[in-house]
Design a protein around this motif. Sequence first.
Motif, PDB file in Angstrom:
ATOM      1  N   VAL A  80       1.615   5.986  -7.065  1.00  0.00           N
ATOM      2  CA  VAL A  80       0.819   7.006  -7.867  1.00  0.00           C
ATOM      3  C   VAL A  80       0.272   8.335  -7.362  1.00  0.00           C
ATOM      4  N   ALA A  81       1.150   8.928  -6.031  1.00  0.00           N
ATOM      5  CA  ALA A  81       1.300   9.889  -5.685  1.00  0.00           C
ATOM      6  C   ALA A  81       2.248  10.600  -6.879  1.00  0.00           C
ATOM      7  N   ALA A  82       3.638  10.285  -6.576  1.00  0.00           N
ATOM      8  CA  ALA A  82       3.912  11.141  -7.720  1.00  0.00           C
ATOM      9  C   ALA A  82       3.579  11.093  -9.286  1.00  0.00           C
ATOM     10  N   PRO A 128       0.112  20.340   1.088  1.00  0.00           N
ATOM     11  CA  PRO A 128      -0.350  20.786   0.553  1.00  0.00           C
ATOM     12  C   PRO A 128      -0.242  20.730  -0.767  1.00  0.00           C
ATOM     13  N   SER A 129       0.676  19.546  -1.051  1.00  0.00           N
ATOM     14  CA  SER A 129       0.922  19.192  -2.391  1.00  0.00           C
ATOM     15  C   SER A 129       0.405  16.896  -2.236  1.00  0.00           C
ATOM     16  N   ALA A 130       0.502  16.669  -3.495  1.00  0.00           N
ATOM     17  CA  ALA A 130       0.807  15.574  -3.409  1.00  0.00           C
ATOM     18  C   ALA A 130       2.249  14.570  -3.671  1.00  0.00           C
ATOM     19  N   VAL A 131       3.129  16.312  -3.750  1.00  0.00           N
ATOM     20  CA  VAL A 131       4.531  14.519  -3.351  1.00  0.00           C
ATOM     21  C   VAL A 131       4.722  15.479  -1.629  1.00  0.00           C
ATOM     22  N   ALA A 132       4.180  16.203  -0.827  1.00  0.00           N
ATOM     23  CA  ALA A 132       4.324  16.389   0.399  1.00  0.00           C
ATOM     24  C   ALA A 132       3.731  15.027   1.102  1.00  0.00           C
ATOM     25  N   PHE A 133       2.455  14.698   0.662  1.00  0.00           N
ATOM     26  CA  PHE A 133       1.968  13.368   0.252  1.00  0.00           C
ATOM     27  C   PHE A 133       3.208  12.415   0.342  1.00  0.00           C
ATOM     28  N   ALA A 134       3.294  12.122  -0.846  1.00  0.00           N
ATOM     29  CA  ALA A 134       4.290  10.925  -0.981  1.00  0.00           C
ATOM     30  C   ALA A 134       5.562  10.888  -0.089  1.00  0.00           C
ATOM     31  N   ARG A 135       6.017  12.157   0.244  1.00  0.00           N
ATOM     32  CA  ARG A 135       7.516  12.455   1.693  1.00  0.00           C
ATOM     33  C   ARG A 135       6.954  11.902   3.133  1.00  0.00           C
ATOM     34  N   ALA A 136       5.461  12.276   3.462  1.00  0.00           N
ATOM     35  CA  ALA A 136       4.609  11.661   4.020  1.00  0.00           C
ATOM     36  C   ALA A 136       4.591   9.937   4.378  1.00  0.00           C
ATOM     37  N   LEU A 137       4.111   9.866   3.817  1.00  0.00           N
ATOM     38  CA  LEU A 137       4.825   8.005   3.118  1.00  0.00           C
ATOM     39  C   LEU A 137       5.883   7.242   3.547  1.00  0.00           C
ATOM     40  N   GLN A 138       7.126   8.530   2.948  1.00  0.00           N
ATOM     41  CA  GLN A 138       8.041   7.683   2.750  1.00  0.00           C
ATOM     42  C   GLN A 138       8.856   7.626   3.645  1.00  0.00           C
ATOM     43  N   ALA A 144       0.899  -0.440  -0.244  1.00  0.00           N
ATOM     44  CA  ALA A 144      -0.246   0.063   0.285  1.00  0.00           C
ATOM     45  C   ALA A 144       0.775   1.508  -0.059  1.00  0.00           C
ATOM     46  N   LEU A 145       2.158   1.309   1.266  1.00  0.00           N
ATOM     47  CA  LEU A 145       2.520   2.389   0.281  1.00  0.00           C
ATOM     48  C   LEU A 145       3.689   2.812  -0.086  1.00  0.00           C
ATOM     49  N   ARG A 146       3.998   1.310  -1.060  1.00  0.00           N
ATOM     50  CA  ARG A 146       4.840   1.785  -2.387  1.00  0.00           C
ATOM     51  C   ARG A 146       3.872   2.171  -3.487  1.00  0.00           C
TER      52      ARG A 146
END
Length: 521
Positions: free
Chosen positions: A122-124, A262-272, A115-117
């Motif tokens: 997808v966020a990227a 604020p952005s999809a990439v910020a959400f992706a960083r949180a998942l990382q 799920a994280l991967r």
Amino acid sequence: MNQRRPPAPPPQLPGFTHLELLGSGGFADVYLYEQELPRRRVAVKVLLPERISPSAAQFTAEANVMAMLSTHPAIVTIYQAGVSSDGRPYLVMEYCPRPNLQVRYRREPFSVAEALRVGVQVAAAVETAHRAGVLHRDIKPANILVTEYNRPALTDFGIASTSQTAAETTGMSIPWSPPEVFDAAAAQGGPRTDVYQLGATIYTLLAGRSPFEVPGQRNGSAELIERIERMPLPAIERPDVPSSLFAALSRAMSKDPADRYPSAVAFARALQKVQIELAHSVTPIDILDERPLDAGPEDDDGGLTRVRGVTSIAPIDTSTRPSATTAKVAGAAPPADDATIVRGPRVVEPIADETILRPRSPQDVAAPTAAPAPEAAAPTTPERSRRWPTILAASVVGVAVIGIGAAVIGSVIAPEPEPTTAPTVIAQDPLGDGGVPLVEDGEGVIRGGNAVFTWTNPAPAEGDQYRWHRNALSGRGEGHLTTEPTVTVPVEGADQVCIDVYLVRANGTFTNEAVTICAPE
């Protein structure tokens, strides 16, 4: 896709042969065709005339945007676009034969690792679309296909938003829609709307149901909208979902858009960061954009995000690695992890030439010598008596040379002793040669519609986990991790269900072969 209306007949497309219907939606039908040149299977999405703008120029611009985005590895590839002979616009797309994420999560929830991967990938893709000025507005598990290489591929970019109003688009996917789309006075759309839908999608993969779907209660449109607007995000009842992951999903799905990432990439960083916390491999964020990232201190990821155009793998530059020779000549201290250094040839000090007997070359014979030959020292000595001292001396020198040569060769080929101060290096053992034992006492029983498997760990250690795969004639299924020595698998009509189990240590080593457990045995 759904079958709420009968599909339209497939169009006749030059160079393509129709094979079958893949599905129908609210604004398009998707068919499987075989392209003649190059020969391959493709998915063709044919838009309904009443659902699209009559402007051919607008459709062409939309197709160009989708083609531009489809170069991203997590977005479905668009091969070409056109208008059929009966006036229906169509898109020729990559055919993704694997079940989409909606089909998969309804079978069983995703592991946290997968799920994280999927979430990061997808966020990227969504971030790349946002930087191109495209909002998706309908992110949900059914719109994430899976390629032949088992990568997620987001589809339906821009189609719904141009063929319908925003309210109609989001109304099609109420379970994953944010609260503001149901408020006529609120601003419609925006990047944070897509962030909400990303969070809702990942929540669904983990929970096995949409976020505000309550088992055993009414889950119609009215009930779902009421819960989305007012109800706090329900907890995910899984012990392997860490609180940090639920916190990231809660922020992404905040009721107020201003409280979300604020952005999809910020959400992706949180998942990382959750991946790092769980010691998982960190999934890279692929963003096809030449602009630098616009991230504030709060979202700084320490270099985990890579903005790239074309990915390339550079060869290893050995010129920058200090070899053992360089360290010795320069007098530098050896690297701390000396055991992992591939050494170059050692420097051997030159040996005094006068201690080695070599056959004389023609140049040596012709060259003048510094001292007279031994034969000239005693011309009156008989021939036989003159040879014995020479032979004896040569034998002594030869023995000495052999001894010196053996010492030199031994110093060259003998391994250099490791420094006693070097730290112990514990490397992962992916081949399982580190002595990780096999699980024991495997047992499988059928209980109702499920197969229940149990086993024991012969040498328990802190951090132990078990990786298991469903085993069938068609091949091994997807891998899953569990911390408990038991797992329950749906029978799905099979007479016998088998799984393969590996014991995985906290340092990444695992058994070099699986233990197969079947139910019934």
